[in-house]
Design an enzyme around this catalytic site. Structure first.
Site: not given
Ligand code: NAD
Length: 335
Positions: A82, A84, A138-140, A163-164, A167, A218, A227, A293
């Protein structure tokens, strides 16, 4: 007992996933590797801090020595990745952290897992044949849609933000490890998640937080960006199913079939708050439009029929049921 490495488990989705996964899999242990950026918070996992099948390690997925040590110590039989940098707005201001963690970090984990589990291309070490690397994406990565159409697993990648793009790059690394080494990898691409434990910076927590504090709420541009909203626990169930039953080398889209525009979301949250926490005027009066944005994608929407038909997954919440639960959680947090 098998041990799974979960990265980024102190963030929003990981912190919903780990308690769910431990409860459902009494024969598994979890090691959560998270560097705790501003987005990670160990208090997100307070309900499992004393669970003997759970270990937290503060560390960076880009640190090769550390990740290798962890593989040697815990003999991981799976990785669910996860970790990121996940906020599009931050990727516009500071893209380098996204390339480092999302691209290099994913490569680092993949490569260490391959060395640990495999003899050579196509050949797993004895006893490691079932070890799997599950990449959360992600779908992005598919870019933006017009008024119609849905993203399928066959849609071409066309990422539009740093970001996308980061990913998408990580997805390609994962794909390449299947095609080159026949490593047991799998990727899920999901739509926008919402629910408990999301960072304050994201859209839904921001709307609730600003509403309660009496500030302007905002909304980017004209609020018409769409979305496809997925309740986080539905996503967790989809991840578990794909991790256990998905076909090696394939990708699965996970989406809630809940397309809503940002203005609708702000309005429905205000209506629920008007009932739950009434004040003289409706919270809707705080909605204010702000400069859009840069490069804001218009619409994302997922065709989830592959995971539905092949693995029997279905989203159990629609946006209107999920948002009520979500608001209750944030009312406790912010009030
Ligand atoms: P988040 O930003 O809430 O959490 C990311 C976590 O990763 C944090 O706890 C952070 O401390 C940790 N992290 C960041 N860099 C790190 C590193 N170098 N080493 C170790 N840990 C690290 O993200 P999220 O919303 O929980 O998303 C989780 C995953 O799901 C991501 O890969 C994101 O791209 C993907 N995703 C999220 C969504 C969404 O709506 N939130 C949608 C699609 C995909």
């Amino acid at each position: 007992m098998q041990t799974i490495l979960i990265t980024g488990g102190a963030g929003f989705i990981g912190a919903n996933f780990i308690p769910y996964f431990l409860k459902n899999n009494k024969d598994l242990q979890v090691v959560n590797l998270d560097v705790l950026t501003y987005a990670g918070n160990v208090s997100n996992l307070s309900e499992i801090k004393d669970n003997s099948r759970y270990t937290f390690i503060k560390g960076d997925i880009c640190d090769r020595n550390l990740v290798e040590e962890l593989f040697n110590k815990y003999n991981f039989s799976g990785v669910i990745h996860f970790a990121a940098e996940s906020h599009v707005d931050n990727s516009i201001k500071n893209p380098d952290a996204f390339v480092r963690t999302n691209v290099f970090g994913t490569f680092n984990l993949l490569d260490i897992a391959r060395n640990y589990w495999m003899e050579s291309p196509n050949v797993y070490k004895e006893g490691y044949q079932d070890c799997r690397f599950h990449h959360i994406s992600t779908d992005e990565v598919y870019g933006t849609l017009g008024e119609i159409g849905l993203f399928t697993e066959e849609t071409s990648y066309a990422p539009n933000s740093p970001y996308s793009a980061s990913k998408a790059s990580s997805d390609f690394m994962v794909r390449s490890y299947f095609h080159t080494y026949r490593m047991n990898v799998i990727t899920t691409n999901c739509s926008n998640n919402y629910g408990p434990k999301q960072h304050d910076e994201k859209l839904i927590p921001t709307i609730i937080r600003k509403a309660i504090s009496g500030e302007n709420i905002p909304i980017y541009g004209d609020g018409k960006n769409i979305r496809d909203w997925l309740y986080v626990l539905d996503h967790c169930k989809g991840i578990e199913l794909v991790y256990k039953k998905g076909i090696t080398g394939e990708t699965y889209n996970i989406g809630g079939k809940n397309e809503r525009d940002n203005l609708y979301i702000a309005n429905i949250i205000c209506e629920i708050l008007d009932k739950e926490l009434p004040k003289e005027k409706s919270y809707k009066e705080q909605i204010s439009f702000v400069k859009d944005r840069p490069g804001h994608d218009f619409r994302y929407a997922i065709d989830a029929s592959k995971i539905e038909n092949n693995l029997g997954w279905n989203a159990q919440e629609n946006f209107e049921t999920g948002i009520k639960k979500t608001i209750q959680w944030y009312l406790e947090k912010y009030n």
